[in-house]
Design an enzyme around this catalytic site. Sequence first.
Site, PDB file in Angstrom:
ATOM      1  CD  GLN A 347      44.798  40.121  38.181  1.00 59.20           C
ATOM      2  OE1 GLN A 347      45.556  40.279  37.418  1.00 59.20           O
ATOM      3  NE2 GLN A 347      44.618  38.805  38.916  1.00 59.20           N
ATOM      4  CB  SER A 520      45.730  41.465  29.260  1.00 58.66           C
ATOM      5  OG  SER A 520      46.268  42.482  28.365  1.00 58.66           O
ATOM      6  CG  HIS A 521      45.854  39.256  34.202  1.00 50.47           C
ATOM      7  ND1 HIS A 521      46.494  39.469  35.296  1.00 50.47           N
ATOM      8  CD2 HIS A 521      46.006  38.670  33.252  1.00 50.47           C
ATOM      9  CE1 HIS A 521      47.788  38.992  34.606  1.00 50.47           C
ATOM     10  NE2 HIS A 521      47.331  38.483  33.405  1.00 50.47           N
ATOM     11  CG  ASN A 522      40.073  42.901  31.148  1.00 50.28           C
ATOM     12  OD1 ASN A 522      39.501  43.993  31.563  1.00 50.28           O
ATOM     13  ND2 ASN A 522      40.704  42.959  30.436  1.00 50.28           N
TER      14      ASN A 522
END
Length: 592
Positions: A347, A520-522
Site C-alpha cells: 500500500q 505492515s499491510h503486505n
Amino acid sequence: MPTKLPPVDVVIVGSGWTGGIVAKELASTGLKILMLERGKFQDTNPDFIAPQSHDALKYSRRLDLAQDLSKETITFRNDRGQTALPMRQYGFFIPGSGVGGSGAHWSGLTWRWGEWEHRMLSGTVEKYGRSLIPEDMTIQDWPISYKDIEPYYDRFEKVCGVSGKAGNLRGKIQAGGNPFEARRQNEFPLPPMTPTQSMTMFEGATKKLGYHPFPIPASNCSTDYVNPDGVALGACHYCGHCTNYGCEANAKASPHFTMIPLARANTGFELRTNAMVLKVNLDSTGKKATGVTYADARGREFEQPADLVIVSAFVMGNVQLMLHSGIGKPYDPQTGEGVVGRNYAYQSLGGARVEVPRDVFMNPFMGAGALGMWIDDFASNNFDFAKAGYIGGAGISAGQNSGDPLTYRPTTPGSPRWGAGWKKGMVEAYQHTMSVGFQGAVMSYRQNYMDLDPTYRDHWGRPLLRLTFDWQSNEQKVMAATFAHCQRIAGEISGKAPATATPGRAMAGRRFNSVPYQTSHNTGGAVFGDDPRTSAVNKYMQSWDVPNVFVLGASALPQNAARNPTGPVGALAFWAADAIREKYLKRPGRLV
C-alpha cells in the site's frame, strides 16, 4: 536428525488472528491439535499491564513484540536488475512474534472491503473495458463474492467489538456512516469512539468541500463489551500507547485473549511456544503433507507428524514455507508461470502536514490505534477511473494514534535537524500539528513478486525470502492525485495553502523505499482463486497441490485495497475454518 514426536490430528503454524480463529473453531471437535508459535508466550497479565506496558523505548523504538531479525528476515530489491540485500533493521513493515502475532500489536482498523474490491478485474472491465488495465497488471477477482463473505465480516466484527457507524444498513444509507460502504446486515457492535480535535477539524473541512467523512471502524472498544464467545473487552482509555503495544485494558481486540484461551480450554489442544517451523514435510509423492519439522529455543529439531497442516504465519512466513517445502509451483516472472510468490502487493501511505493556530491544542499524547475520521470519495471504484487515469484510488483520513515523544516528533517548518533549534521546533510543533494522510491501493504486477534468495540464509540455514517490488505508473498517479486532495483538505483546515508533505511518507515520482516504516499491510504470494494456473490455493484456502495443507492470511489476497486487510483476513479465516470443520474433516480430500 530431528526427534520424531507422537502424531497429532492437526498442526497449526502461527498464533496470530488466522491461526487463533482456526484453533478456536476446530478445538471443540475433539481432535488432537497442536499450535506452534515461533515467539514467546505472552498474555495481558502480566505482559501488558501498565505502567510497564507503556515503555515507549521497549515497544515503540525497540519493537519488543516484533520478529527477531537477527534470526530471520527478508531481502529486498526494487527490480530484477538489482542485488537484493537483507533487511537488518525494521523497515517498511513490522512482523509480529509471540502469542497473538501481529494481532497483539496492531492498530485495530477493521474494514470490510467494498464489493468492487472483491472483483477488481471483472468490475473494472465491465465498466471501462480491458484497455484501462496495463498489460503487466495481474489483478484478478476473488473466487467468492462480497455476499458470500458478508456473514463472516459480521462475525469477526462481533468477536473484536468493533466501534463504528454503519453507512449502508440493509440497503439504506445511514447518516454519519460511509455512504460508499457495501450493504451490511447489522450495525457495528459498538458506537464510534470519541472524536479528537484533529478528527473534528477534518470532519468539518471535508464536509465543507462536499465529501463524506465517517469514523474509522475500530477494534478499539468505545465502551465495555462482552463478545458472543463470552470474552470481556474493556473500554479504551485513549492512552496513546496502541500501535506496537499490547493493551492493558483488553480494549484492543487480539487473538491472545479472544481466541487462544478458548482453544486451550479444550483438552485436545496444545500451544507450544518458541517453536520455529522450518518446513512442511511431504510424502514421497509430494502430494500429501505428513507433518512439520520445527526447531525449539535450544535449536533442537523435532519432526511433528500430523494429518492436517494449517499454515498461518503472516504473508512472508506462508510463502517462504511453501517455497521451502515444495508446495505449489514457484512463480517465474520471466514466463509468468507458477503461483507461489505471485501477485505481491503493498500500500502507499502519504499525506500533507497541517499547522494549526497556536490557540488550538491537539493533545497528541491521547489516542488509540484506529481512532480517526476517513473519507472514501477517492477510494475503491467511487470515482471515474477513465477520467482519473488510474484505478484503485486511496482513502484519506486524520487520526490520533500514538503520540509518545520518542516516536512522534513534528517540528516547525525551517527548524534545523539537530541541536537546540530542533528541540525548540519540536516543542512548538508538538501541540499544533496534525496530518491529513492517505492510504492507497496497490495493484499486482508481473514484476512484483517473492522468491527464495540465492545468497542469504536464515539462522536455520534456509534461503531468505526475497521481495522484488517497486511503484508502478498506476500507483504513482494515485499518490500524486491523492496528495493534491490532501493538500486541499489541509488548506481548508489551516486556511493556508499549499501544505507540505508528511515527512517519511511515500511521494509520487520516487522509487519505493524500503527503509522507513510505512505499513505492515503486505498481500499476495499464495493467492486464492478458481484457477490453479493463477492461484496457489482454492476458495477455501486449500493448497491445489497438497490438499491436506491450508494456507491462511493476507497471502491469499490477489491485490491490495485502499484500506487495511485485517477485516478480510479475519473473515476469510472464519470462512476457511467452517469449510475445514464442515467439509474437509468429514471427507478429507480436495474441496474443489
